[in-house]
Each structure stands twice: as C-alpha cells, then as structure tokens.
Design a protein around this motif. Structure first.
Motif, PDB file in Angstrom:
ATOM      1  N   ALA A  21      40.123   6.237 -92.539  1.00 47.65           N
ATOM      2  CA  ALA A  21      39.517   6.598 -93.820  1.00 47.65           C
ATOM      3  C   ALA A  21      38.042   6.932 -93.644  1.00 47.65           C
ATOM      4  O   ALA A  21      37.540   7.893 -94.254  1.00 47.65           O
ATOM      5  N   VAL A  22      37.342   6.184 -92.818  1.00 46.58           N
ATOM      6  CA  VAL A  22      35.925   6.475 -92.557  1.00 46.58           C
ATOM      7  C   VAL A  22      35.786   7.834 -91.883  1.00 46.58           C
ATOM      8  O   VAL A  22      34.895   8.631 -92.226  1.00 46.58           O
ATOM      9  N   VAL A  23      36.669   8.123 -90.936  1.00 46.69           N
ATOM     10  CA  VAL A  23      36.648   9.431 -90.268  1.00 46.69           C
ATOM     11  C   VAL A  23      36.939  10.537 -91.274  1.00 46.69           C
ATOM     12  O   VAL A  23      36.287  11.585 -91.268  1.00 46.69           O
ATOM     13  N   ARG A  24      37.883  10.304 -92.159  1.00 43.57           N
ATOM     14  CA  ARG A  24      38.244  11.303 -93.175  1.00 43.57           C
ATOM     15  C   ARG A  24      37.069  11.567 -94.122  1.00 43.57           C
ATOM     16  O   ARG A  24      36.775  12.706 -94.450  1.00 43.57           O
ATOM     17  N   ILE A  25      36.387  10.526 -94.554  1.00 42.20           N
ATOM     18  CA  ILE A  25      35.239  10.702 -95.446  1.00 42.20           C
ATOM     19  C   ILE A  25      34.108  11.422 -94.711  1.00 42.20           C
ATOM     20  O   ILE A  25      33.443  12.290 -95.278  1.00 42.20           O
ATOM     21  N   THR A  26      33.908  11.095 -93.437  1.00 43.57           N
ATOM     22  CA  THR A  26      32.884  11.777 -92.650  1.00 43.57           C
ATOM     23  C   THR A  26      33.208  13.263 -92.516  1.00 43.57           C
ATOM     24  O   THR A  26      32.320  14.123 -92.662  1.00 43.57           O
ATOM     25  N   GLU A  27      34.459  13.579 -92.255  1.00 40.32           N
ATOM     26  CA  GLU A  27      34.867  14.979 -92.176  1.00 40.32           C
ATOM     27  C   GLU A  27      34.654  15.693 -93.512  1.00 40.32           C
ATOM     28  O   GLU A  27      34.277  16.861 -93.554  1.00 40.32           O
ATOM     29  N   THR A  28      34.898  14.992 -94.599  1.00 44.29           N
ATOM     30  CA  THR A  28      34.682  15.577 -95.917  1.00 44.29           C
ATOM     31  C   THR A  28      33.204  15.882 -96.141  1.00 44.29           C
ATOM     32  O   THR A  28      32.859  16.949 -96.660  1.00 44.29           O
ATOM     33  N   PHE A  29      32.326  14.969 -95.744  1.00 41.16           N
ATOM     34  CA  PHE A  29      30.893  15.215 -95.882  1.00 41.16           C
ATOM     35  C   PHE A  29      30.465  16.435 -95.064  1.00 41.16           C
ATOM     36  O   PHE A  29      29.644  17.236 -95.515  1.00 41.16           O
ATOM     37  N   ILE A  30      31.009  16.585 -93.875  1.00 34.76           N
ATOM     38  CA  ILE A  30      30.681  17.752 -93.054  1.00 34.76           C
ATOM     39  C   ILE A  30      31.165  19.023 -93.735  1.00 34.76           C
ATOM     40  O   ILE A  30      30.445  20.027 -93.809  1.00 34.76           O
ATOM     41  N   GLY A  31      32.385  19.000 -94.252  1.00 37.77           N
ATOM     42  CA  GLY A  31      32.926  20.160 -94.953  1.00 37.77           C
ATOM     43  C   GLY A  31      32.139  20.510 -96.197  1.00 37.77           C
ATOM     44  O   GLY A  31      31.880  21.683 -96.487  1.00 37.77           O
ATOM     45  N   ILE A  32      31.717  19.499 -96.940  1.00 40.04           N
ATOM     46  CA  ILE A  32      30.939  19.751 -98.157  1.00 40.04           C
ATOM     47  C   ILE A  32      29.554  20.281 -97.801  1.00 40.04           C
ATOM     48  O   ILE A  32      29.029  21.160 -98.478  1.00 40.04           O
ATOM     49  N   GLY A  33      28.983  19.760 -96.719  1.00 37.53           N
ATOM     50  CA  GLY A  33      27.693  20.297 -96.256  1.00 37.53           C
ATOM     51  C   GLY A  33      27.800  21.772 -95.894  1.00 37.53           C
ATOM     52  O   GLY A  33      26.925  22.582 -96.248  1.00 37.53           O
ATOM     53  N   CYS A  34      28.874  22.140 -95.212  1.00 33.36           N
ATOM     54  CA  CYS A  34      29.100  23.556 -94.875  1.00 33.36           C
ATOM     55  C   CYS A  34      29.298  24.388 -96.136  1.00 33.36           C
ATOM     56  O   CYS A  34      28.783  25.516 -96.242  1.00 33.36           O
ATOM     57  N   TYR A  35      30.041  23.853 -97.096  1.00 34.03           N
ATOM     58  CA  TYR A  35      30.275  24.566 -98.351  1.00 34.03           C
ATOM     59  C   TYR A  35      28.966  24.818 -99.090  1.00 34.03           C
ATOM     60  O   TYR A  35      28.699  25.939 -99.540  1.00 34.03           O
ATOM     61  N   ILE A  36      28.128  23.803 -99.198  1.00 37.51           N
ATOM     62  CA  ILE A  36      26.848  23.962 -99.897  1.00 37.51           C
ATOM     63  C   ILE A  36      25.975  24.988 -99.177  1.00 37.51           C
ATOM     64  O   ILE A  36      25.366  25.857 -99.805  1.00 37.51           O
ATOM     65  N   LEU A  37      25.921  24.895 -97.869  1.00 38.37           N
ATOM     66  CA  LEU A  37      25.113  25.824 -97.091  1.00 38.37           C
ATOM     67  C   LEU A  37      25.590  27.264 -97.282  1.00 38.37           C
ATOM     68  O   LEU A  37      24.780  28.170 -97.536  1.00 38.37           O
TER      69      LEU A  37
END
Length: 172
Positions: A92-108
């Motif tokens: 779950a921690v890995v999944r949330i971390t991956e989500t943060f990376i994906g959201i960072g890419c989306y915002i950028l």
C-alpha cells in the motif's frame, strides 16, 4: 495519471488532491480488509462488495466526484488483488508513492501543455456570452427601427431566432 487526464473542466490541483485522497482511502481500506481476511482469496473478493457500494456513492458526491471514487476503488482492487506480497501495508505504501509520482507528472504536464486557470476560462466565456447578447439586442433594435417589406421581416425573424438559439446555448 490516466484517470485525471480526461477532465478538462476541473482544476488541475483539485483533481490531484481528490485522486490522492481517493487512493489513500482505498489503500487504507484494502490494508484493513486484507489483514482481516488473511490470504483467503474469496473473502478478499467479498470485501470489495461494500467498498464498491461506498465508492459508487463517493463518485456521485460533489467533493470527490468521478476521479476520487474511481481512484479509491482502483487502489482497493489493486492491493486486495495482489496476492504475492506478505505484508499488504508495504504494498500500500508503494502504491501511494507511485500515485504521488503519477500525480506529480500529471500536474507538470498540465501546467506545461495546457496552462489555464478557472478565472481565465470564466472570463473568456463571459466575454463570448456578452458579445452574443450585444449582437442579439442590436438585432432586435435594428428590426424595430427599420421599415421594410414583409419579406425582410421574415428574414429578420429567422435571424433573431438563430441569434437567440446561440445566446441560449451559451447561457446553458
């Protein structure tokens, strides 16, 4: 990232926030459900039923919307469906971390490719609507002040109806 891309009406940061909250909520639910059901796959699948009902209501809410509800459901499905991990909390921690990376890419990408603010979009739509209103009222005034044949009145009436349809479509 792909869940949030299709929403051009919403603010970039609002969608990122809603998606993060949905993923976190789905991950927490999945960790709790997997700790209660241990490694019994049918029980894990049954644990998704109440979560599916909850996220269907979540998707209809104004606060979370479609992206938040879908993110919550996907997070729970991925974590509960993943059977090769001994500790679901680590996954779950890995999944949330991956989500943060994906959201960072989306915002950028959103800020680089399509920079827009809600106030800019609203101002643009207001100007278009006011111009259409000006044209419509100008046509009404010119139709009332002009003296012409019956044929020109029919054309003026058709023109007014078309401008009225345009104005109504902008207001709706």
């Amino acid at each position: 990232m792909a869940i949030s891309v299709g929403y051009s009406r919403e603010s970039t940061f609002r969608l990122a926030n809603v998606r993060t909250q949905g993923t976190a909520a789905g991950s927490v639910y999945a960790v709790i459900a997997s700790s209660l059901t241990k490694n019994c796959i049918p029980l894990r699948a049954a644990a998704l039923i109440p979560w599916a009902l909850f996220t269907s209501f979540l998707r209809q809410s104004k606060m979370y919307g479609y992206a938040g509800g879908l993110s919550a459901f996907i997070a729970a499905v991925v974590i509960l469906g993943h059977t090769h991990v001994e500790r679901p909390s680590e996954f779950a921690v890995v999944r949330i971390t991956e989500t943060f990376i994906g959201i960072g890419c989306y915002i950028l990408m959103e800020l680089i490719l399509q920079p827009r603010r809600a106030s800019t979009l609203a101002r643009k739509e207001l100007v278009i609507t006011l111009c259409s209103l000006r044209d419509f009222t100008g046509s009404i005034i010119s139709a009332q002040t002009s003296q012409g044949f019956v044929h020109s009145h029919v054309l003026t009436l058709l023109e007014l109806k078309e401008k009225e349809r345009t104005l109504v479509s902008l207001l709706v």
